[in-house]
Scaffold this motif. Sequence first.
Motif, PDB file in Angstrom:
ATOM      1  N   ASP A  20      20.924  77.884 -52.178  1.00 36.91           N
ATOM      2  CA  ASP A  20      21.132  76.562 -52.766  1.00 36.91           C
ATOM      3  C   ASP A  20      19.850  75.756 -52.552  1.00 36.91           C
ATOM      4  O   ASP A  20      19.385  75.600 -51.420  1.00 36.91           O
ATOM      5  CB  ASP A  20      22.320  75.874 -52.094  1.00 36.91           C
ATOM      6  CG  ASP A  20      22.623  74.510 -52.701  1.00 36.91           C
ATOM      7  OD1 ASP A  20      22.128  74.217 -53.805  1.00 36.91           O
ATOM      8  OD2 ASP A  20      23.362  73.735 -52.061  1.00 36.91           O
ATOM      9  N   HIS A  47      20.643  80.926 -58.309  1.00 40.11           N
ATOM     10  CA  HIS A  47      20.355  79.775 -57.463  1.00 40.11           C
ATOM     11  C   HIS A  47      21.207  78.586 -57.915  1.00 40.11           C
ATOM     12  O   HIS A  47      21.598  78.493 -59.078  1.00 40.11           O
ATOM     13  CB  HIS A  47      18.873  79.398 -57.540  1.00 40.11           C
ATOM     14  CG  HIS A  47      17.969  80.392 -56.888  1.00 40.11           C
ATOM     15  ND1 HIS A  47      17.458  81.485 -57.567  1.00 40.11           N
ATOM     16  CD2 HIS A  47      17.489  80.473 -55.617  1.00 40.11           C
ATOM     17  CE1 HIS A  47      16.702  82.200 -56.743  1.00 40.11           C
ATOM     18  NE2 HIS A  47      16.710  81.609 -55.556  1.00 40.11           N
ATOM     19  N   ARG A  48      21.482  77.712 -56.976  1.00 41.56           N
ATOM     20  CA  ARG A  48      22.126  76.446 -57.279  1.00 41.56           C
ATOM     21  C   ARG A  48      21.115  75.323 -57.041  1.00 41.56           C
ATOM     22  O   ARG A  48      20.218  75.456 -56.205  1.00 41.56           O
ATOM     23  CB  ARG A  48      23.357  76.214 -56.396  1.00 41.56           C
ATOM     24  CG  ARG A  48      24.515  77.156 -56.706  1.00 41.56           C
ATOM     25  CD  ARG A  48      25.654  76.964 -55.728  1.00 41.56           C
ATOM     26  NE  ARG A  48      26.751  77.870 -55.991  1.00 41.56           N
ATOM     27  CZ  ARG A  48      27.904  77.523 -56.557  1.00 41.56           C
ATOM     28  NH1 ARG A  48      28.095  76.252 -56.919  1.00 41.56           N
ATOM     29  NH2 ARG A  48      28.852  78.413 -56.770  1.00 41.56           N
ATOM     30  N   LEU A  49      21.278  74.242 -57.776  1.00 47.40           N
ATOM     31  CA  LEU A  49      20.436  73.060 -57.603  1.00 47.40           C
ATOM     32  C   LEU A  49      21.302  71.943 -57.047  1.00 47.40           C
ATOM     33  O   LEU A  49      22.167  71.424 -57.749  1.00 47.40           O
ATOM     34  CB  LEU A  49      19.803  72.647 -58.932  1.00 47.40           C
ATOM     35  CG  LEU A  49      18.879  71.429 -58.896  1.00 47.40           C
ATOM     36  CD1 LEU A  49      17.728  71.633 -57.926  1.00 47.40           C
ATOM     37  CD2 LEU A  49      18.349  71.111 -60.290  1.00 47.40           C
ATOM     38  N   GLU A  50      21.099  71.625 -55.771  1.00 44.85           N
ATOM     39  CA  GLU A  50      21.941  70.639 -55.084  1.00 44.85           C
ATOM     40  C   GLU A  50      23.419  70.974 -55.258  1.00 44.85           C
ATOM     41  O   GLU A  50      24.246  70.106 -55.491  1.00 44.85           O
ATOM     42  CB  GLU A  50      21.643  69.221 -55.608  1.00 44.85           C
ATOM     43  CG  GLU A  50      20.198  68.775 -55.464  1.00 44.85           C
ATOM     44  CD  GLU A  50      19.802  68.492 -54.013  1.00 44.85           C
ATOM     45  OE1 GLU A  50      20.693  68.434 -53.153  1.00 44.85           O
ATOM     46  OE2 GLU A  50      18.592  68.333 -53.751  1.00 44.85           O
ATOM     47  N   GLY A  51      23.750  72.251 -55.153  1.00 45.33           N
ATOM     48  CA  GLY A  51      25.130  72.701 -55.225  1.00 45.33           C
ATOM     49  C   GLY A  51      25.638  73.012 -56.617  1.00 45.33           C
ATOM     50  O   GLY A  51      26.739  73.558 -56.765  1.00 45.33           O
ATOM     51  N   ASP A  52      24.859  72.683 -57.645  1.00 38.65           N
ATOM     52  CA  ASP A  52      25.315  72.866 -59.031  1.00 38.65           C
ATOM     53  C   ASP A  52      24.744  74.136 -59.656  1.00 38.65           C
ATOM     54  O   ASP A  52      23.570  74.457 -59.468  1.00 38.65           O
ATOM     55  CB  ASP A  52      24.904  71.670 -59.887  1.00 38.65           C
ATOM     56  CG  ASP A  52      25.621  70.388 -59.471  1.00 38.65           C
ATOM     57  OD1 ASP A  52      26.769  70.498 -58.972  1.00 38.65           O
ATOM     58  OD2 ASP A  52      25.049  69.301 -59.654  1.00 38.65           O
ATOM     59  N   ARG A  62      12.302  73.585 -61.405  1.00 35.97           N
ATOM     60  CA  ARG A  62      13.421  72.653 -61.362  1.00 35.97           C
ATOM     61  C   ARG A  62      13.977  72.356 -62.743  1.00 35.97           C
ATOM     62  O   ARG A  62      15.187  72.226 -62.926  1.00 35.97           O
ATOM     63  CB  ARG A  62      12.994  71.342 -60.694  1.00 35.97           C
ATOM     64  CG  ARG A  62      14.170  70.412 -60.394  1.00 35.97           C
ATOM     65  CD  ARG A  62      13.713  69.087 -59.808  1.00 35.97           C
ATOM     66  NE  ARG A  62      14.824  68.347 -59.251  1.00 35.97           N
ATOM     67  CZ  ARG A  62      15.721  67.684 -59.969  1.00 35.97           C
ATOM     68  NH1 ARG A  62      15.628  67.675 -61.286  1.00 35.97           N
ATOM     69  NH2 ARG A  62      16.710  67.028 -59.378  1.00 35.97           N
ATOM     70  N   SER A  70      18.524  72.731 -52.049  1.00 36.64           N
ATOM     71  CA  SER A  70      18.869  71.367 -51.670  1.00 36.64           C
ATOM     72  C   SER A  70      18.069  70.943 -50.444  1.00 36.64           C
ATOM     73  O   SER A  70      17.685  71.777 -49.622  1.00 36.64           O
ATOM     74  CB  SER A  70      20.367  71.256 -51.377  1.00 36.64           C
ATOM     75  OG  SER A  70      20.732  72.079 -50.284  1.00 36.64           O
ATOM     76  N   ARG A  71      17.782  69.640 -50.369  1.00 32.92           N
ATOM     77  CA  ARG A  71      17.059  69.026 -49.261  1.00 32.92           C
ATOM     78  C   ARG A  71      15.739  69.738 -48.947  1.00 32.92           C
ATOM     79  O   ARG A  71      15.467  70.125 -47.810  1.00 32.92           O
ATOM     80  CB  ARG A  71      17.936  68.949 -48.007  1.00 32.92           C
ATOM     81  CG  ARG A  71      19.187  68.104 -48.200  1.00 32.92           C
ATOM     82  CD  ARG A  71      19.974  67.972 -46.916  1.00 32.92           C
ATOM     83  NE  ARG A  71      20.476  69.264 -46.455  1.00 32.92           N
ATOM     84  CZ  ARG A  71      21.588  69.827 -46.920  1.00 32.92           C
ATOM     85  NH1 ARG A  71      22.286  69.239 -47.876  1.00 32.92           N
ATOM     86  NH2 ARG A  71      21.999  70.985 -46.448  1.00 32.92           N
TER      87      ARG A  71
END
Length: 238
Positions: free
Chosen positions: A50, A110-115, A201, A52-53
């Motif tokens: 994921d 892959h996920r982008l900020e959970g999405d 991204r 994220s951060r």
Amino acid sequence: MTRSPGHDAPAAAPDPCEWSYEGPTGPRHWGELCPEYCVCKSGEAQSPIDLSRPEMRTLPTLEFSYRETPLEVVDTGHGIRVNVGEGNCLIFGSERYSLVQYHFHTPSEHRLEGDLFDMEIHFVHENEVGEGAVAGVFVKARSGQRHPAIQEIWDRVPPSVRPPASLNPAHLLPIDRRYFRYAGSLTTPPCSEGFRWHVLRAPIEISEEQLAEFHGWYTMNARPIQPLHGRRLLFGGN
């Protein structure tokens, strides 16, 4: 993997390490299928993750030195792959990697900020000493015009008998080249680690009809998210 009826691969000798995306040979069991796949279970630098951060950093610009190349489209039994000839390179800083092939996963791995996105393209590269680098591109489906480069590929998925064609892989990249970077692995067995991942991204867009066409071959061929295990996730570029 869920594969639609009527698109089965030709019969072949049983593979003692046969794997899939579901059931007893699915991702949860890959590391137990045979010794060669043990890293799928024991590895601590596995992909996908994921995104994220991340840590914001000044990263080298990704230079995709791609050119027009003959389309060699293959149905691998796990997905759709395009083999690429010589002369296509990914360059970042002083590093130079040659493009070997690119392939498609649905939904995105892959996920982008959970999405999740509807799809993800992986551009697989290798340098002169055999080290790997992968560039990932998210794909979003919406109603509207078909993506012409994607359609060129879809039109030549076996057993298509369309005339030969060529395509510049750069047509499958977004304009915005900012990216996430981390140390990861192959997302399919044997899940080998030591790959440099660069996931852009910004997504590209295809039509809902094109996504449905891919789902006619594969409705799901994505590995679940893997633990980060303390790895650094960076974001930057331009």
